[in-house]
Design a protein around this motif. Sequence first.
Motif, mmCIF file in Angstrom:
data_model
loop_
_atom_site.group_PDB
_atom_site.id
_atom_site.type_symbol
_atom_site.label_atom_id
_atom_site.label_comp_id
_atom_site.label_asym_id
_atom_site.label_seq_id
_atom_site.Cartn_x
_atom_site.Cartn_y
_atom_site.Cartn_z
ATOM 1 N N GLU B 273 0.886 -1.276 0.164
ATOM 2 C CA GLU B 273 -0.142 -0.001 -0.027
ATOM 3 C C GLU B 273 0.926 1.338 0.060
ATOM 4 N N THR B 274 1.975 1.384 0.837
ATOM 5 C CA THR B 274 2.826 2.483 1.011
ATOM 6 C C THR B 274 3.523 2.802 -0.475
ATOM 7 N N ALA B 275 4.068 1.603 -1.054
ATOM 8 C CA ALA B 275 4.831 1.630 -2.395
ATOM 9 C C ALA B 275 3.416 1.915 -3.477
ATOM 10 N N ALA B 276 2.310 1.464 -3.185
ATOM 11 C CA ALA B 276 1.429 2.012 -4.563
ATOM 12 C C ALA B 276 1.045 3.094 -4.277
ATOM 13 N N ARG B 277 0.686 3.760 -3.104
ATOM 14 C CA ARG B 277 0.448 5.179 -2.917
ATOM 15 C C ARG B 277 1.599 6.143 -3.450
ATOM 16 N N GLY B 278 2.834 5.821 -3.118
ATOM 17 C CA GLY B 278 3.635 6.622 -3.665
ATOM 18 C C GLY B 278 4.105 6.616 -5.037
ATOM 19 N N GLY B 279 3.547 5.564 -5.650
ATOM 20 C CA GLY B 279 3.931 5.134 -7.015
ATOM 21 C C GLY B 279 5.546 4.883 -7.337
ATOM 22 N N GLY B 350 18.763 -13.020 0.563
ATOM 23 C CA GLY B 350 19.559 -13.057 -0.746
ATOM 24 C C GLY B 350 18.666 -13.503 -1.961
ATOM 25 N N GLU B 351 17.799 -14.550 -1.765
ATOM 26 C CA GLU B 351 17.142 -14.922 -2.406
ATOM 27 C C GLU B 351 15.702 -14.435 -2.608
ATOM 28 N N LYS B 352 15.361 -14.317 -3.951
ATOM 29 C CA LYS B 352 14.226 -13.292 -4.195
ATOM 30 C C LYS B 352 12.982 -14.344 -4.186
ATOM 31 N N VAL B 353 12.048 -13.850 -3.324
ATOM 32 C CA VAL B 353 10.892 -14.924 -2.919
ATOM 33 C C VAL B 353 9.734 -14.180 -3.648
ATOM 34 N N VAL B 354 9.428 -12.718 -4.062
ATOM 35 C CA VAL B 354 8.367 -12.252 -4.305
ATOM 36 C C VAL B 354 8.882 -11.048 -5.416
ATOM 37 N N ASP B 355 8.140 -11.011 -6.399
ATOM 38 C CA ASP B 355 8.681 -9.740 -7.419
ATOM 39 C C ASP B 355 7.275 -9.243 -8.354
ATOM 40 N N VAL B 356 6.666 -8.588 -7.504
ATOM 41 C CA VAL B 356 5.181 -8.254 -8.154
ATOM 42 C C VAL B 356 4.923 -6.842 -8.207
ATOM 43 N N PRO B 357 4.047 -6.327 -9.126
ATOM 44 C CA PRO B 357 3.983 -4.691 -9.017
ATOM 45 C C PRO B 357 3.100 -4.548 -7.966
ATOM 46 N N ALA B 358 3.722 -3.334 -7.140
ATOM 47 C CA ALA B 358 3.084 -3.334 -5.719
ATOM 48 C C ALA B 358 1.468 -2.762 -5.987
ATOM 49 N N SER B 359 1.338 -2.128 -6.997
ATOM 50 C CA SER B 359 -0.255 -1.534 -7.197
ATOM 51 C C SER B 359 -1.244 -2.875 -7.558
ATOM 52 N N THR B 360 -0.528 -3.618 -8.189
ATOM 53 C CA THR B 360 -1.554 -4.836 -8.377
ATOM 54 C C THR B 360 -2.096 -5.680 -7.297
ATOM 55 N N LEU B 361 -1.139 -5.328 -6.162
ATOM 56 C CA LEU B 361 -1.504 -6.040 -4.692
ATOM 57 C C LEU B 361 -2.440 -5.259 -4.058
ATOM 58 N N SER B 363 -4.710 -2.827 -5.325
ATOM 59 C CA SER B 363 -5.795 -2.554 -5.863
ATOM 60 C C SER B 363 -6.334 -3.756 -6.549
ATOM 61 N N GLY B 364 -7.344 -4.460 -5.799
ATOM 62 C CA GLY B 364 -7.654 -5.918 -6.279
ATOM 63 C C GLY B 364 -8.851 -5.889 -7.305
ATOM 64 N N PRO B 365 -9.554 -6.704 -7.557
ATOM 65 C CA PRO B 365 -10.620 -6.587 -8.545
ATOM 66 C C PRO B 365 -11.856 -6.017 -8.057
ATOM 67 N N VAL B 366 -12.633 -5.517 -8.660
ATOM 68 C CA VAL B 366 -13.948 -4.948 -8.356
ATOM 69 C C VAL B 366 -15.027 -5.670 -8.958
ATOM 70 N N TYR B 367 -15.930 -5.978 -7.941
ATOM 71 C CA TYR B 367 -17.098 -6.672 -8.500
ATOM 72 C C TYR B 367 -18.438 -5.673 -8.185
ATOM 73 N N ASP B 368 -19.297 -6.078 -9.107
ATOM 74 C CA ASP B 368 -20.710 -5.569 -9.108
ATOM 75 C C ASP B 368 -21.588 -6.735 -9.144
ATOM 76 N N ARG B 369 -21.793 -7.110 -7.597
ATOM 77 C CA ARG B 369 -22.542 -8.263 -7.157
ATOM 78 C C ARG B 369 -24.047 -8.024 -7.543
ATOM 79 N N PRO B 370 -24.468 -9.175 -7.871
ATOM 80 C CA PRO B 370 -26.192 -9.115 -8.167
ATOM 81 C C PRO B 370 -26.931 -8.819 -6.720
ATOM 82 N N ALA B 371 -27.680 -8.235 -7.027
ATOM 83 C CA ALA B 371 -28.767 -7.792 -5.801
ATOM 84 C C ALA B 371 -29.832 -8.045 -6.146
ATOM 85 N N GLU B 372 -30.738 -8.379 -5.216
ATOM 86 C CA GLU B 372 -32.412 -8.653 -5.233
ATOM 87 C C GLU B 372 -33.068 -8.292 -3.986
ATOM 88 N N ARG B 373 -34.078 -7.647 -4.022
ATOM 89 C CA ARG B 373 -34.797 -7.178 -2.915
ATOM 90 C C ARG B 373 -35.358 -8.495 -1.989
#
Lengths: 232, 727, 80
Positions: B273-279, B350-361, B363-373
Amino acid sequence: MKFGVVVFPGSNCEMDCYHVIDKVLREEVDYVWHQETDVSRYDCLVLPGGFSYGDYLRCGAIARFSPVMEAVADYARGGGLVIGICNGFQILLEAGLLPGAMLRNTCLHFICRFVDLRVENASTPWTNAAEAGQVLRIPIAHNEGNYTVDAGTLRELQEQGRIILRYCAPDGTVSEESNPNGAMDNIAGICNEGFNVFGLMPHPERASEAVLGSTDGMVIWESVMAHYRGRG
Amino acid sequence: MAELYEELGLTEGEYRDIVRLLGREPNKVELGMYSLMWSEHCSYKSSRAVLAQLPTRASYVLQGPGENAGVIDIGGGLAVAFKMESHNHPSAVEPYQGAATGIGGIVRDIFTMGARPIACLDPLRFGDPASPRTRYLFGGVIAGIAGYGNCLGIPTVGGDIYFDPCYEENILVNVMCIGIMSKESLIRGQATGVGNAVVLLGNRTGRDGIGGASILASQEFDEKSQEKRPSVQVGDPFTEKLLIEACLELLEKKLLLGLQDLGAAGISCACSETAARGGVGMRIDLEKVPLREEMEPFEIMISESQERMLAIVEPRNLEEVLGVCGKWGLSAVVIGEVTEGDALKIYWHGEKVVDVPASTLASGPVYDRPAERPDYLDEVQSFDPSTLRHPEDLSQTLLRLAGGPNLCSRRMVWERYDHMVQLNTVVYPGSDAAVLRIKGTSKALAVSCDGNSRYVYLDPYLGTQIAVAESARNVVASGGVPMAFTNCLNFGNPEKPGIFWQFREAVRGMADAARYLELPVVSGNVSFYNESFGAAIYPTPVIGMVGLIGNAAHRMDIAFPQEGLAVALLGETLDELGGSEYLWLVHGMAAGRPPRLDLRLEKGAQTTCIEGIRRGIILSAHDCSEGGVAVALMECCCAGGVGARLEVDTELKPVSWLFSESQSRFVVTLREEGLPTLRELAKARNVQLEVLGRTGGDRLVINDWIDLEVAEMDRVREEALERIMRG
Amino acid sequence: MKVSVFVSPKQGVLDPAGQATLGSLKSLGFDEVSDVRIGKYITMRLEGVDAEQAEARVQEMCERLLANPIIEDFKVEIEG
């Protein structure tokens, strides 16, 4: 008059005491860090409330081994004015500067509320602005304020007028019902033999401004200032 | 991998997204991080799209949602940071530690922004008060809040407590914290400046809270015999207190560029989060993290050990930072640095165990869930309270409400909290809102938490509007002008269309009320999946409102201040027993339609009240809510120790006038000579004003309906909760 | 060397937690309980001392810090 407010890790009323001394009493005040070893420049030391070292082993048990406590003990032995409020009182007990010990409140939980206190001895450095028997309304906030001491020492405290404050009803009656925590003989505050060291569970700094609901705590601050001025 | 991502709670689509984002298959540690960061709890994937409709801006909003807390400008160079959060599930497992660590987390969110925490408030919801489980949970939660909060020296000044069987298996422990700072001290959870150090402060890391991710652990390490992993985080308020003081000292000395607390998903979340916010990117050397016990890299990444902070520090300030931490007896270790690009790279010896773009962690997916009264609504809303037979003895009915679990005094709870430390509390718990003076100024803050979930259950849109309105009304009754609010939205499983409909309607109601009342939402929290055995809690949005009292002398409380004052009711009383506490306690029903809310009238009543207070006409004020005007009047009498003799002229049935929970009403007292002005103020806003009678005597008398001794009502109110909890 | 220290309230000193627990046990039907005292159990690991030295050192630890002699008794057990 120059006050020193001793800060232990986990103290949490030091800023409140500082505020009252600085802004209400308008006296000089410094924080005294727990690692300091010279407190001779102060006219009165305040050990504030809080949870020093988390109160993890026993309230005040670890704080008493802070470097500053040796200096406080020397200062007290030399007649210096020392007031311990709540956790500060517990530290003074653990350090042996006052007799007795604290047990858990009989209700087994923390209590924060205003209580009534009867001034039992009004001729001490801490209560000379009060009249004997006067009732003060000051809050308590603690989990371990159930004062206990051996029978012989209790008699000494009683005979020497070293019980300064006792929990009472609003009309001054001291009874079981007016005892919030089970303290022996309704004891809320005591002095050492020289009356220069005072420990109390209630928080006078919380009752020093009208906006907070009571100014009865001012009696204690005004007393110690009058005592100092009279002496100095 | 297929089995693993499923067990971790990721969908096939989410897994494909991860592969697409990385351009390769993730390794197990990376997959675990995504599973946590893309969980509902961290990513708000179900709620984000809906929450977007909330108004978040105003000229005085310095920081809206998206940071650790919201921040508003209160003038004079000062700002206030506040936020509410849930700690429901941990508190249901272990009530003491769950509640305690909830306090710890929300307090960190506040000082992370650079503010000194000055008060906590705790909205709590428990099940049937008669059940032993409720008593156990209640005792544990209260003790946990007291144990942690009292030690920190932050007063707990309010909150609310409701009991309802819908919370039997899923209690709610919401926690709100508010802090104050000079505007310049505002700092964000942002990493900036390539080459700057990433410093971990506070407690050592252990296996706390890893239970939730134990599936992965067992996948990865099943050849080893694992000890049973503790999923309960244990709070250490002493270390938290040191962290507060150390961080505020570091900020005052301007030694930090960014600050972030470690909460859910631990280091994974804080770094991404800190890395993503700071770009920017970040390199972390995991073996540098101080450990309490031997741990695997993945465990270190996700551990939720409490009382830890991540700070971004320029190398030239490093020595001084470590010095300040040392002074406070806190561990502070450089665990990595800010890097170019946007990759979060994590190394283990010294061994790399993670290498991912911070922003992808972050900001996850966004869902529009079905809604019913949901179907239940027709049934509950069609109920007509006028068909009921009402009790004849209304005095006894009022006493029953007074001693009922939802309306009785909460003194036994708030007297266990230190509500006075810091010397700011000038209106105590038990009034409509807590009032905190701001030292060195003439100002004060009024803070209130509200959320009647029975209304929301009966009508999610209207019920949530009422929660916002009532919270604002409580602030007004205390003399404050509402400025902004935070919220905690507690709901069931959002994957069920009925639940998601409740959520959507609730947020729509909140947004409409907030827009009309011009109140920005500056922070908040969503807690889904509050259900057990397929049964969800009532939808429970809780509002935390903050208002400003320009002159602390204008603070109000509910107590009738003296004899001989006129007692007046601002606002109109309608026949509205639907969803009322009377209906629940006396008839055992949660049904009907909640009271109407006309936002124009609400605003009119609020401005009339605030104007009356400002002009010194109104001498006490109390919002009418659960239990209706009868309970409000009783509370005013008990708080002041003064009775009242009242004559009511109404066409409503007595029981409706007394116990209807019509909105937008205040009980106020004033001197006779103030009446003409108050009448004018009310009339100008189309607000009804009805003089009911006078204060005085030691009884509350209303027509020939109610005649009770104040002392008797007070005794019933004060003794009830202790008695209920003793069983 | 593993050391166990048991700290308990002195006989004659009121133990509010013990009293409350006693009451609770009785209300659950454990009528045979006549007294409950609640204390602390502290374990320590000592390095580089022999049993005799350990005994003396732990005694001192208890007297100075681990127990408050005004209200508490203590008992020490040392294993190999």
